[in-house]
Enzyme design. Structure first.
Site, mmCIF file in Angstrom:
data_model
loop_
_atom_site.group_PDB
_atom_site.id
_atom_site.type_symbol
_atom_site.label_atom_id
_atom_site.label_comp_id
_atom_site.label_asym_id
_atom_site.label_seq_id
_atom_site.Cartn_x
_atom_site.Cartn_y
_atom_site.Cartn_z
ATOM 1 N N LYS A 25 -0.996 -8.239 -13.942
ATOM 2 C CA LYS A 25 0.232 -8.903 -13.460
ATOM 3 C C LYS A 25 1.446 -7.974 -13.499
ATOM 4 O O LYS A 25 2.451 -8.258 -14.167
ATOM 5 C CB LYS A 25 0.523 -10.157 -14.281
ATOM 6 C CG LYS A 25 -0.588 -11.197 -14.248
ATOM 7 C CD LYS A 25 -0.169 -12.466 -14.967
ATOM 8 C CE LYS A 25 -1.214 -13.553 -14.930
ATOM 9 N NZ LYS A 25 -2.392 -13.308 -15.758
ATOM 10 N N ASP B 63 7.655 -4.598 -11.943
ATOM 11 C CA ASP B 63 8.593 -3.554 -12.354
ATOM 12 C C ASP B 63 9.251 -3.013 -11.080
ATOM 13 O O ASP B 63 9.029 -3.554 -9.988
ATOM 14 C CB ASP B 63 7.832 -2.452 -13.127
ATOM 15 C CG ASP B 63 8.715 -1.753 -14.167
ATOM 16 O OD1 ASP B 63 9.867 -1.422 -13.825
ATOM 17 O OD2 ASP B 63 8.254 -1.541 -15.294
ATOM 18 N N LYS C 108 -13.350 -10.658 -15.084
ATOM 19 C CA LYS C 108 -11.893 -10.464 -15.163
ATOM 20 C C LYS C 108 -11.541 -9.864 -16.513
ATOM 21 O O LYS C 108 -11.904 -10.403 -17.551
ATOM 22 C CB LYS C 108 -11.151 -11.783 -14.988
ATOM 23 C CG LYS C 108 -9.632 -11.623 -15.118
ATOM 24 C CD LYS C 108 -8.904 -12.890 -14.721
ATOM 25 C CE LYS C 108 -8.598 -13.808 -15.883
ATOM 26 N NZ LYS C 108 -7.497 -13.365 -16.766
ATOM 27 N N ASP D 293 -6.576 -7.986 -14.395
ATOM 28 C CA ASP D 293 -5.482 -8.975 -14.324
ATOM 29 C C ASP D 293 -4.325 -8.522 -15.216
ATOM 30 O O ASP D 293 -4.177 -8.997 -16.334
ATOM 31 C CB ASP D 293 -6.074 -10.323 -14.784
ATOM 32 C CG ASP D 293 -5.066 -11.448 -14.826
ATOM 33 O OD1 ASP D 293 -4.011 -11.335 -14.185
ATOM 34 O OD2 ASP D 293 -5.353 -12.455 -15.505
ATOM 35 N N THR E 64 1.247 -21.167 -13.822
ATOM 36 C CA THR E 64 1.003 -22.613 -13.979
ATOM 37 C C THR E 64 1.631 -23.156 -15.262
ATOM 38 O O THR E 64 1.751 -24.356 -15.435
ATOM 39 C CB THR E 64 -0.513 -22.924 -13.964
ATOM 40 O OG1 THR E 64 -1.180 -21.958 -14.777
ATOM 41 C CG2 THR E 64 -1.084 -22.862 -12.577
ATOM 42 N N ARG F 131 -13.511 -20.096 -20.779
ATOM 43 C CA ARG F 131 -14.200 -20.778 -21.869
ATOM 44 C C ARG F 131 -15.419 -21.624 -21.491
ATOM 45 O O ARG F 131 -16.377 -21.654 -22.261
ATOM 46 C CB ARG F 131 -13.183 -21.576 -22.695
ATOM 47 C CG ARG F 131 -12.339 -20.653 -23.562
ATOM 48 C CD ARG F 131 -11.050 -21.284 -24.006
ATOM 49 N NE ARG F 131 -10.130 -21.500 -22.885
ATOM 50 C CZ ARG F 131 -8.961 -22.076 -22.996
ATOM 51 N NH1 ARG F 131 -8.559 -22.523 -24.161
ATOM 52 N NH2 ARG F 131 -8.177 -22.204 -21.938
HETATM 53 O O1 C5P Z 1 -10.785 -20.292 -20.521
HETATM 54 P P1 C5P Z 1 -10.165 -20.625 -19.194
HETATM 55 O O2 C5P Z 1 -11.189 -21.034 -18.133
HETATM 56 O O3 C5P Z 1 -9.037 -21.621 -19.317
HETATM 57 O O4 C5P Z 1 -9.555 -19.226 -18.699
HETATM 58 C C1 C5P Z 1 -8.788 -19.110 -17.519
HETATM 59 C C2 C5P Z 1 -8.357 -17.700 -17.322
HETATM 60 O O5 C5P Z 1 -7.472 -17.636 -16.209
HETATM 61 C C3 C5P Z 1 -7.591 -17.094 -18.497
HETATM 62 O O6 C5P Z 1 -7.875 -15.686 -18.524
HETATM 63 C C4 C5P Z 1 -6.136 -17.331 -18.143
HETATM 64 O O7 C5P Z 1 -5.286 -16.381 -18.708
HETATM 65 C C5 C5P Z 1 -6.189 -17.163 -16.617
HETATM 66 N N1 C5P Z 1 -5.104 -17.844 -15.897
HETATM 67 C C6 C5P Z 1 -4.879 -19.203 -15.971
HETATM 68 N N2 C5P Z 1 -3.826 -19.765 -15.276
HETATM 69 C C7 C5P Z 1 -3.033 -18.998 -14.518
HETATM 70 C C8 C5P Z 1 -3.266 -17.626 -14.408
HETATM 71 C C9 C5P Z 1 -4.315 -17.069 -15.131
HETATM 72 O O8 C5P Z 1 -5.615 -19.923 -16.647
HETATM 73 N N3 C5P Z 1 -2.064 -19.566 -13.839
#
Ligand code: C5P
Length: 234
Positions: A62, A65, A33, A60, A120, A212
């Protein structure tokens, strides 16, 4: 519906991203991603470079517009040969239809297109007070997902805990892409509503997005392989 583990490459430079991907053995090409941070810093060239290495890409960005702008932007993104991208469902059914038009190539093929319902990070209280949406967050997610399905989209991004609401309203074939994944024995970081890869599989996620727990791991390849084992059962 194909199921897969997507690694969120939340790095701020092309160099850091490519160094990270270099850690994977030749035959292992994770679905990647690319989000706004990397795209805005490294530009479309990072998409081409990662694609050339044989990875699938979820871009990603998003988009949200007017329909014409989204359609034209999607034409540009389709030319990058990505595999998945997204828009905000709040842009309306017309905007989502325009996105599909823009994304569809001359031969009729197109990348998967999914919608963000409610982020979220948006609480029900803020949604009601600031956005004047007089419904529960669950009702809003179900309605936005249904709008996305009506427009012809393939699925939505949602928390794993919302995947069942989406499947109930839109059917099992409507795709749930779910971030917020943590191993049962690891830190939550800033994520609140989290689920393990194994649990996400049980709940019905089609794609899990993991950042992460893989990118910050001492052994990213082992962490990725663990996600695959738990989520895909192999
Ligand atoms: O590091 P981590 O596993 O928390 O990363 C989750 C990824 O998913 C990040 O790129 C974050 O921006 C994305 N994301 C999220 N929650 C959302 C939409 C996207 O954590 N509702």
């Amino acid at each position: 519906m194909a199921k897969d583990v997507i690694i969120a490459c939340d790095f701020s430079s092309a160099e850091a991203t490519l160094n990270f991907l270099d850690k994977f053995p030749e035959g292992t090409k994770p679905f990647v991603k690319i989000g706004m941070e990397l795209f805005y810093s490294a530009g479309p060239d990072i998409v081409r470079q990662i694609k050339k290495r044989g990875h699938k890409i979820f871009l990603d960005l998003k988009l949200h517009d007017i329909p014409n702008t989204v359609k034209k932007t999607m034409q540009v993104l389709a030319s990058l040969d990505i595999d998945m991208t997204n828009v905000h469902a709040a842009g309306t059914i017309d905007m989502m239809k325009a996105a599909i038009e823009g994304l569809t190539r001359a031969d009729g093929t197109r990348p998967l297109l999914i919608a963000v319902t409610q982020l979220t990070s948006t609480s029900e209280e803020r949604m009601q007070k600031e956005l004047l949406i007089n419904a529960t967050i669950g009702e809003t997610i179900a309605q936005y997902a249904f709008n996305a399905k009506s427009a012809g989209l393939d699925g939505v991004v949602c928390s794993p805990l919302e995947a069942s609401i989406v499947k109930k309203r839109c059917g099992e074939g409507f795709c749930a892409v779910t971030p917020g994944i943590r191993f049962a024995d690891s830190a939550a970081d800033d994520q609140v509503r989290i689920t393990s890869p194994a649990k996400a599989r049980e709940i019905g996620s089609d794609y899990i997005v993991v950042g992460r727990p893989v990118t910050a791991s001492e052994d990213p390849v082992a962490a990725y392989n663990r996600c695959v084992r738990e989520f895909l059962g192999k």
